[in-house]
Structure formats: structure tokens, C-alpha cells
Design a protein around this motif. Structure first.
Motif, PDB file in Angstrom:
ATOM      1  N   ALA A  80       0.830  -1.205   0.000  1.00 24.91           N
ATOM      2  CA  ALA A  80       0.000   0.000   0.000  1.00 24.91           C
ATOM      3  C   ALA A  80       0.864   1.255   0.000  1.00 24.91           C
ATOM      4  O   ALA A  80       0.533   2.246  -0.656  1.00 24.91           O
ATOM      5  CB  ALA A  80      -0.933  -0.010   1.207  1.00 24.91           C
ATOM      6  N   ALA A  81       1.979   1.203   0.706  1.00 22.69           N
ATOM      7  CA  ALA A  81       2.858   2.369   0.804  1.00 22.69           C
ATOM      8  C   ALA A  81       3.453   2.760  -0.543  1.00 22.69           C
ATOM      9  O   ALA A  81       3.872   3.908  -0.726  1.00 22.69           O
ATOM     10  CB  ALA A  81       3.974   2.086   1.807  1.00 22.69           C
TER      11      ALA A  81
ATOM     12  N   GLU B 257      -0.657   8.652  -1.974  1.00 23.52           N
ATOM     13  CA  GLU B 257      -1.398   8.807  -0.714  1.00 23.52           C
ATOM     14  C   GLU B 257      -2.896   8.968  -0.922  1.00 23.52           C
ATOM     15  O   GLU B 257      -3.684   8.605  -0.048  1.00 23.52           O
ATOM     16  CB  GLU B 257      -0.846   9.983   0.087  1.00 23.52           C
ATOM     17  CG  GLU B 257       0.502   9.677   0.700  1.00 23.52           C
ATOM     18  CD  GLU B 257       0.941  10.731   1.682  1.00 23.52           C
ATOM     19  OE1 GLU B 257       0.075  11.395   2.289  1.00 23.52           O
ATOM     20  OE2 GLU B 257       2.152  10.881   1.848  1.00 23.52           O
ATOM     21  N   ASP B 258      -3.320   9.479  -2.068  1.00 23.67           N
ATOM     22  CA  ASP B 258      -4.743   9.670  -2.322  1.00 23.67           C
ATOM     23  C   ASP B 258      -5.363   8.501  -3.085  1.00 23.67           C
ATOM     24  O   ASP B 258      -6.507   8.572  -3.516  1.00 23.67           O
ATOM     25  CB  ASP B 258      -4.986  10.985  -3.066  1.00 23.67           C
ATOM     26  CG  ASP B 258      -4.321  11.017  -4.432  1.00 23.67           C
ATOM     27  OD1 ASP B 258      -3.449  10.166  -4.713  1.00 23.67           O
ATOM     28  OD2 ASP B 258      -4.668  11.912  -5.229  1.00 23.67           O
ATOM     29  N   ASP B 259      -4.638   7.410  -3.210  1.00 24.13           N
ATOM     30  CA  ASP B 259      -5.110   6.240  -3.935  1.00 24.13           C
ATOM     31  C   ASP B 259      -6.131   5.476  -3.090  1.00 24.13           C
ATOM     32  O   ASP B 259      -5.875   5.172  -1.923  1.00 24.13           O
ATOM     33  CB  ASP B 259      -3.905   5.345  -4.273  1.00 24.13           C
ATOM     34  CG  ASP B 259      -4.243   4.305  -5.302  1.00 24.13           C
ATOM     35  OD1 ASP B 259      -4.194   4.639  -6.493  1.00 24.13           O
ATOM     36  OD2 ASP B 259      -4.558   3.168  -4.897  1.00 24.13           O
ATOM     37  N   VAL B 260      -7.282   5.154  -3.681  1.00 23.25           N
ATOM     38  CA  VAL B 260      -8.347   4.475  -2.937  1.00 23.25           C
ATOM     39  C   VAL B 260      -7.946   3.069  -2.486  1.00 23.25           C
ATOM     40  O   VAL B 260      -8.172   2.714  -1.321  1.00 23.25           O
ATOM     41  CB  VAL B 260      -9.663   4.448  -3.762  1.00 23.25           C
ATOM     42  CG1 VAL B 260     -10.724   3.605  -3.081  1.00 23.25           C
ATOM     43  CG2 VAL B 260     -10.161   5.869  -3.980  1.00 23.25           C
ATOM     44  N   PRO B 261      -7.342   2.215  -3.353  1.00 25.77           N
ATOM     45  CA  PRO B 261      -6.923   0.896  -2.854  1.00 25.77           C
ATOM     46  C   PRO B 261      -5.931   0.982  -1.690  1.00 25.77           C
ATOM     47  O   PRO B 261      -5.974   0.163  -0.776  1.00 25.77           O
ATOM     48  CB  PRO B 261      -6.276   0.235  -4.074  1.00 25.77           C
ATOM     49  CG  PRO B 261      -6.934   0.893  -5.242  1.00 25.77           C
ATOM     50  CD  PRO B 261      -7.163   2.322  -4.805  1.00 25.77           C
ATOM     51  N   ARG B 262      -5.084   1.995  -1.702  1.00 27.58           N
ATOM     52  CA  ARG B 262      -4.142   2.189  -0.588  1.00 27.58           C
ATOM     53  C   ARG B 262      -4.912   2.471   0.696  1.00 27.58           C
ATOM     54  O   ARG B 262      -4.661   1.843   1.730  1.00 27.58           O
ATOM     55  CB  ARG B 262      -3.197   3.341  -0.897  1.00 27.58           C
ATOM     56  CG  ARG B 262      -2.326   3.738   0.283  1.00 27.58           C
ATOM     57  CD  ARG B 262      -1.624   5.060   0.037  1.00 27.58           C
ATOM     58  NE  ARG B 262      -1.024   5.563   1.239  1.00 27.58           N
ATOM     59  CZ  ARG B 262       0.266   5.717   1.429  1.00 27.58           C
ATOM     60  NH1 ARG B 262       1.109   5.423   0.471  1.00 27.58           N
ATOM     61  NH2 ARG B 262       0.722   6.179   2.563  1.00 27.58           N
ATOM     62  N   ALA B 263      -5.857   3.402   0.624  1.00 26.83           N
ATOM     63  CA  ALA B 263      -6.629   3.770   1.813  1.00 26.83           C
ATOM     64  C   ALA B 263      -7.410   2.576   2.346  1.00 26.83           C
ATOM     65  O   ALA B 263      -7.420   2.326   3.561  1.00 26.83           O
ATOM     66  CB  ALA B 263      -7.566   4.932   1.489  1.00 26.83           C
ATOM     67  N   CYS B 264      -8.043   1.838   1.445  1.00 24.67           N
ATOM     68  CA  CYS B 264      -8.816   0.655   1.870  1.00 24.67           C
ATOM     69  C   CYS B 264      -7.918  -0.381   2.535  1.00 24.67           C
ATOM     70  O   CYS B 264      -8.278  -0.957   3.564  1.00 24.67           O
ATOM     71  CB  CYS B 264      -9.531   0.041   0.677  1.00 24.67           C
ATOM     72  SG  CYS B 264     -10.855   1.061   0.028  1.00 24.67           S
TER      73      CYS B 264
END
Length: 127
Positions: free
Chosen positions: A66-67, A71-78
Motif C-alpha cells: 500500500a505504501a 497517498e490519495d489512492d483508494v486501494p491504498r486507503a482501503c
């Protein structure tokens, strides 16, 4: 049996070993399948340890994948929300009554499934 693998990393970064999502999902299914039989007390202890181990292995891998995303990526946040939830479940005090222990194990099994989903999604969405 096909297994998703983590992308290779540059030297000096986190160690991302491929996760065996098939084995991880099989353990989770043991508690979550509609036709699942309730485990005995001893089986539950073993299964809970297995699920905890799967979560402990998956968390840093999913977090590192994820890193790599913006930072604004939806799969990263999820994925990071899923990691936080799994960490919370790993940190809970064990309960003693069998029905409560089964519920705790089922929650952890759902987190293991979610970590597998995030892992597979992040392996596909890598930059």
C-alpha cells in the motif's frame, strides 16, 4: 492451485515474501463457511493461532504494498484501513466463554480474508 505473488523489491526495502492466500483463505473458511461446523475447544485454539499467524504475516506485506501507491489512492486507503482493523483484532484480550471465542475467531477470519483481498488487489494495482 495458482498463488498471487508479491512484486520484487529494490534492495533496502521491506521484505515482501509471497503470501499463500489459498492456505490463508482455507483457514478463514473453516469458521466462515455457511456449512461450517463449530470447532471443538482444542480445534478453536489451534485455528485461532493459525489465523493470528496469517494476519501477522500479511499485515506488513499489505502495508508495504500500500505504501508504494499515492497517498490519495483508494486501494491504498482501503488496504490501510484493513490493516488497522486486523491489528485491532490481534490486540484484543482473549475471552474465555466458547461462544465469545468463536465470535472473536470469526472476526479475525474476516480480517484474514480482507487482508488476502487487499494483497491481491495491491499486487494487481502496483505502479
Amino acid at each position: 492451485m495458482q498463488q498471487a505473488t508479491a512484486p520484487a523489491l529494490e534492495s533496502g526495502t521491506a521484505d515482501l515474501r509471497p503470501l499463500d492466500v489459498t492456505v490463508m483463505r482455507k483457514a478463514a473458511r473453516r469458521l466462515l463457511a455457511e456449512d461450517a461446523e463449530l470447532p471443538s475447544d482444542g480445534e478453536l485454539d489451534t485455528l485461532m493461532l493459525q489465523l493470528r499467524g496469517h494476519a501477522m504475516l500479511a499485515i506488513p506485506v499489505v502495508e508495504a504494498l500500500a505504501a508504494r501507491l499515492a497517498e490519495d489512492d483508494v486501494p491504498r486507503a482501503c488496504a490501510l484501513v484493513g490493516v488497522g482493523e486486523a491489528r485491532t483484532r490481534l490486540g484484543l484480550e482473549p475471552r474465555h466463554a466458547l461462544p465469545a471465542r468463536i465470535a472473536d475467531a470469526q472476526r479475525l477470519a474476516r480480517s484474514v480474508n480482507a487482508l488476502c483481498d487487499h494483497y491481491e488487489n495491491l499486487c494487481q494495482a502496483r505502479p
